[in-house]
Motif scaffolding. Sequence first.
Motif, PDB file in Angstrom:
ATOM      1  N   PHE A 181      -7.407 -15.938   9.111  1.00 50.98           N
ATOM      2  CA  PHE A 181      -7.500 -14.582   8.708  1.00 50.98           C
ATOM      3  C   PHE A 181      -8.620 -14.076   8.235  1.00 50.98           C
ATOM      4  N   LYS A 182      -9.257 -14.523   7.714  1.00 51.17           N
ATOM      5  CA  LYS A 182     -10.542 -14.215   7.099  1.00 51.17           C
ATOM      6  C   LYS A 182     -11.663 -14.273   8.288  1.00 51.17           C
TER       7      LYS A 182
ATOM      8  N   SER B 132       5.321  -3.030   2.841  1.00 49.78           N
ATOM      9  CA  SER B 132       4.422  -2.214   3.683  1.00 49.78           C
ATOM     10  C   SER B 132       3.419  -1.525   2.925  1.00 49.78           C
ATOM     11  N   ALA B 133       1.934  -1.497   3.081  1.00 52.63           N
ATOM     12  CA  ALA B 133       0.882  -0.785   2.606  1.00 52.63           C
ATOM     13  C   ALA B 133       0.326   0.135   3.817  1.00 52.63           C
ATOM     14  N   TYR B 134       1.169  -0.100   4.964  1.00 55.14           N
ATOM     15  CA  TYR B 134       0.403   0.445   6.343  1.00 55.14           C
ATOM     16  C   TYR B 134       0.751   2.023   6.472  1.00 55.14           C
TER      17      TYR B 134
ATOM     18  N   THR C 250      -6.390  -5.942   9.196  1.00 55.89           N
ATOM     19  CA  THR C 250      -7.050  -5.082   8.540  1.00 55.89           C
ATOM     20  C   THR C 250      -6.908  -4.978   7.112  1.00 55.89           C
ATOM     21  N   GLU C 251      -7.477  -4.395   6.079  1.00 59.52           N
ATOM     22  CA  GLU C 251      -7.002  -4.200   4.768  1.00 59.52           C
ATOM     23  C   GLU C 251      -5.605  -3.726   4.505  1.00 59.52           C
TER      24      GLU C 251
ATOM     25  N   ASP D 131      -3.483  -5.740   2.043  1.00 59.40           N
ATOM     26  CA  ASP D 131      -2.750  -5.217   1.065  1.00 59.40           C
ATOM     27  C   ASP D 131      -1.155  -5.339   1.017  1.00 59.40           C
ATOM     28  N   SER D 132      -0.640  -5.193   2.321  1.00 61.29           N
ATOM     29  CA  SER D 132       0.811  -5.524   2.498  1.00 61.29           C
ATOM     30  C   SER D 132       1.259  -7.008   1.993  1.00 61.29           C
TER      31      SER D 132
END
Length: 304
Positions: free
Chosen positions: A232-233, A254-256, A265-266, A270-271
């Motif tokens: 992931f990184k 969800s933070a999308y 992505t960030e 965040d999600s």
Amino acid sequence: MANPLSADALVAALRREGVTVVEHDGWRTHNRDTKGAWGPVNGVVVHHTVTSGTDSSVALCYDGRSDLPGPLCHGVIAKDGTVHLVGNGRANHAGAGDPDVLAAVVAERATLPAPRQNTTDGNTHFYGFECVNMGDGKDPWPEAQLDAIARASAAICRAHGWHAASVIGHKEWTDSKIDPVGFTMASMRARVAARLAQNPAPAATATSGTTAAPPAKPAKPAYQPFPGAAWFKAAPNSALVTAMGRRLVAEGCSAYKQGPGPQWTEADRDSYARWQRKLGYSGTDADGWPGSASWTALKVPYTG
């Protein structure tokens, strides 16, 4: 809230979860039922013994002390992962605790209130596992033991239809205790959630006073194996990222603003952090970088 499992049902549930079980003589009728109610049950409490050595720890938990008669739990979890059954019914393990904590467990809330009152009888409501450890922060917790704690807890949760939020530490029940020391209950609940996301592993039958054969190897997983934190990184562009994102959306994490899509992505991070917090993680354990236990609990469909 549920009726307690019978002795046979408890043994069967543990073995289905791949737990190595030892049944000690008389455990099926060894309880404190004459001193108070046993049930309805609502969850599992994890303890440490403040002892060393399997035999002496099991004997203590079976017999109890002069000031606290046994059984002191339902099962003793040794460092090698064996679960020794010593009681069936009411046991002197949880003691008095906070009714607000009990309400949170019943509701299976991800976050527990801090215990402030010791006015509710936990011995009525909780199964208890004492885990062999000195509780000094130095005595190690072998992986076999941690895995057995998760399996034993998951076995009871699965039998009652509970989620991982039904598993708490003694220190989360009452402010008069510190156990368990050496691992976080958030990490243990994540292990339990990961177990509950899988089919239980079959195990051979154990006879009284003996251990079961090792569980059979599980079949090919139904969900995508954890690809590793480094994957992931490296900001991958993969259908697996999309599949993960869809699961996070389905879990209400969800933070999308758009997507999810194949590029990490960030918004993905965040999600995922929201998912970690939903499992009970906090601080650096909820930084959005996937870990093995939280990934398994997410049940991302296999993408090849």
